[in-house]
Design a protein around this motif. Structure first.
Motif, short mmCIF file in Angstrom:
data_model
loop_
_atom_site.label_atom_id
_atom_site.label_comp_id
_atom_site.label_asym_id
_atom_site.label_seq_id
_atom_site.Cartn_x
_atom_site.Cartn_y
_atom_site.Cartn_z
N HIS A 58 0.86 -1.19 0.00
CA HIS A 58 0.00 0.00 0.00
C HIS A 58 0.89 1.24 0.00
O HIS A 58 2.09 1.14 0.20
CB HIS A 58 -0.99 -0.01 1.16
N HIS A 60 1.40 3.86 1.94
CA HIS A 60 1.91 4.60 3.10
C HIS A 60 3.43 4.70 3.08
O HIS A 60 4.12 3.76 2.69
CB HIS A 60 1.45 3.94 4.41
N ASP A 62 5.70 4.54 5.25
CA ASP A 62 6.51 3.54 5.95
C ASP A 62 6.49 2.18 5.24
O ASP A 62 6.93 1.18 5.81
CB ASP A 62 6.06 3.41 7.42
N HIS A 63 6.03 2.16 4.00
CA HIS A 63 6.10 0.95 3.17
C HIS A 63 6.77 1.22 1.82
O HIS A 63 7.24 0.29 1.17
CB HIS A 63 4.70 0.34 2.98
N HIS A 123 -7.63 -0.97 5.37
CA HIS A 123 -6.63 -0.05 5.95
C HIS A 123 -6.45 1.14 5.01
O HIS A 123 -6.52 2.29 5.43
CB HIS A 123 -5.33 -0.81 6.15
N ASP A 149 -0.36 -3.82 6.04
CA ASP A 149 -0.98 -3.37 7.29
C ASP A 149 -2.45 -3.77 7.35
O ASP A 149 -3.21 -3.22 8.13
CB ASP A 149 -0.91 -1.83 7.40
#
Ligand code: FE
Ligand code: ZN
Length: 253
Positions: A58, A60, A62-63, A123, A149
């Protein structure tokens, strides 16, 4: 058929990136590089591996935060995410239009094996699961699925862009995979997730067993363990999931 192995690359505070490799062919792929340094270090330690592509679960940060830095060194690698994440994943070059509810071929091949994908909103709206099935049908050891997530060990992600009904459907579809399937998730939240799970089902012995055996690094989990202990997988309805998610959002255990 190439033999694929999966290495865990801890990133940031509690994130997991993953290195998938086919030693025989000298090929590698990364899942969810939050930052560039740890994956680049892992690749530098294995110079026989050629990075072919990056799989994002996804959009975000932090990915996907490591993608630019990794492509600066490995410019030939592609970046794959769900088609609906177009414009949100840096340097995305593969737009996989995976459907809800079932895994289909993604058009990507890892070590000679087709990689499957399924759309799992909840999410975020463009969340996607990547699934490497076992080498032959019915293999007892199970396959490997990357859940980002959406599903954590004993938990699920917050509903940032989705509804309880979407999360419920996504978790049920993920845990319809065979019980031995390994599930590689995005964050090490397992200890806190299990404390919450124990408040939801104080008499569930599987949760107590899991708490007693808890290690520091808990990825991967399995479909069997999630069906036995995950309060969001075990929620009987979207409404029940929504109530549990709202309670978890404010849980300080
Ligand atoms: Fe996220
Ligand atoms: Zn995350």
């Amino acid at each position: 058929m190439g033999e694929l192995s999966i290495d865990v690359i801890p990133c940031l505070r509690d994130n997991y990136a993953y290195l998938i490799s086919d030693r025989e062919r000298g090929e590698a792929w990364l899942v969810d590089p939050s930052e560039s340094a740890p994956p680049l270090t892992a690749l530098a330690a294995r110079p026989e591996l050629d990075l072919k592509g990056i799989l994002a679960t996804h959009h975000h940060h932090d990915h996907v935060g490591g993608i630019d830095g990794i492509l600066a060194r490995h410019g030939d690698a592609w970046v794959a995410a769900h088609a609906s994440d177009r414009g949100r994943v840096p340097q995305q070059s593969r737009f996989v239009d995976a459907p809800l509810g079932r895994f289909v071929e993604s058009g990507i091949v890892l070590g000679g094996r087709p990689l499957l994908a399924m759309w799992i909103p909840g999410h975020t709206r463009g969340a996607i699961a990547w699934y490497i099935p076992p080498p032959s049908e019915g293999e007892a050891e199970g396959g490997d699925v990357f859940t980002g997530d959406t599903l954590f060990a004993a938990g699920c992600g917050r509903l940032f862009e989705g509804t309880p009904a979407q999360m419920h459907a996504s978790l049920q579809a993920l845990t319809a995979l065979p019980p031995a399937t390994r599930m590689w998730f995005g964050h090490e939240y397992t200890a806190a997730n299990l404390r919450f799970a124990a408040t939801v089902e104080p008499d569930n012995p599987a949760i107590q067993r899991r708490i007693a055996g808890l290690g520091e690094r808990t990825t991967p989990t399995t479909v069997a363990d999630e069906r036995a202990t995950n309060p969001f997988v075990r929620a009987a309805s979207a409404e029940a999931l929504g109530e549990r998610r709202a309670a978890k959002d404010v849980f300080r255990g």
